[in-house]
Design an enzyme around this catalytic site. Structure first.
Site, short mmCIF file in Angstrom:
data_model
loop_
_atom_site.label_atom_id
_atom_site.label_comp_id
_atom_site.label_asym_id
_atom_site.label_seq_id
_atom_site.Cartn_x
_atom_site.Cartn_y
_atom_site.Cartn_z
CD GLU A 83 -52.07 29.04 -43.04
OE1 GLU A 83 -52.51 29.08 -42.01
OE2 GLU A 83 -52.29 28.10 -43.67
CD GLU A 114 -43.99 31.36 -66.70
OE1 GLU A 114 -42.83 31.75 -67.15
OE2 GLU A 114 -43.87 30.73 -65.61
#
EC number: 4.2.1.126
Length: 298
Positions: A83, A114
């Site tokens: 953004e 992960e």
């Protein structure tokens, strides 16, 4: 830290019977728990402010802001990074989001990603991490190997590092130079850290990136003066930004924007200082892009 001892893995008494209540009561329980999240973030505002100052200092010197996380945490980092270019007109590589498992993991679970310490290090190497960059490790549990290894590697390079988790004393918190630990308590659905913990992380990331952009002159008053007009809505927003900043009418705002190739900052200085586009841009460049400095010092 053992999983069963983590606050984020605890059982929430308020939701112990949530599978037996009405839909409305279910929503009330979730909403009541969500209300506690901003208060948890409020308690760590000094830590967030310290991180913003460090991030700004490094980025001002040519560094980047790098988010690294797995699962929801990684996706939130990517969301925040993505953004920044349209909202603040920065280059896409200035704020970077890395997720365990790569691009595929944005929409899908990648088994074991992960847990890969090597993955965290390699992903940072692949973007050419330097000592000027700031690495922000994001992990609700604070125990994600991918994130911990990334932070360790970043510190070895001399990077400034920030760890965001929701468990006090976690490995992410102790590995990073700066720890931001909003303690949101047990989740409504036990262990579902995409809920309150994820919301807390999103609020913190909002502050980190927004704080960086404000301190970098990307905001004048409360206006996003470097917004890029990529659609009709943002074209209209640009006009409104220039109007609000200068008090001029829509026609004058649009004319100024057209004259300067739709750069809000330049248009604002043009109107307020009665300058042409070239001179307005020159003065902005002389003051590092800060409208306030152009107005206050000239």
């Amino acid at each position: 830290m053992q999983l069963e001892k983590m606050i984020t893995e605890g059982s929430n008494a308020a939701s112990a019977e949530i599978d037996r209540v009405s839909t409305l009561e279910m929503c009330r329980i979730i909403n009541d728990e969500d209300k506690t999240v901003p208060l948890a973030v409020e308690r760590v505002l000094p830590d967030i402010a310290a991180a913003i100052d460090v991030i700004h200092a490094q980025v001002s010197g040519g560094g980047r802001l790098i988010y690294i996380g797995a699962g929801t945490s990684g996706r939130l980092g990517i969301l925040d990074a993505s953004e920044c270019p349209p909202t603040y007109g920065v280059k896409p590589g200035l704020v970077v989001g890395l997720i365990a498992g790569g691009e595929y993991a944005i929409q899908h679970a990648v088994e074991g990603a992960e847990d890969s310490r090597e993955g965290g290090v390699n992903d940072l190497k692949n973007i050419g991490l330097t000592a000027q960059d700031v690495v922000v490790g994001i992990a609700a549990s604070g125990r994600t190997p991918y994130v911990i290894a990334g932070l360790e590697y970043a510190r070895q390079l001399g990077c400034r590092t920030v760890g965001i988790s929701c468990n006090p004393g976690s490995a992410v918190s102790t590995t990073a130079e700066f720890a931001i630990t909003p303690v949101v308590g047990a989740e409504v659905v036990t262990g579902s850290s995409r809920m309150k913990a994820g919301t807390a992380q999103k609020l913190v990331l909002n502050m980190l990136s927004t704080g960086l952009m404000i301190k970098s002159g990307k905001v004048f008053g409360n206006l996003m003066v470097d917004v890029v007009a990529t659609n009709e809505k943002l074209h209209v927003r640009q006009v409104n930004i220039v109007k609000n900043a200068t008090g001029c009418n829509a026609e004058k705002a649009e004319a100024a924007l057209i004259a300067c190739e739709r750069n809000c900052k330049t248009a604002i200085v043009m109107v307020l200082k009665n300058l042409d586009a070239a001179e307005a841009k020159k003065r902005l460049d002389q003051h590092g892009g800060f409208i306030r400095q152009v107005l206050d010092k000239e």
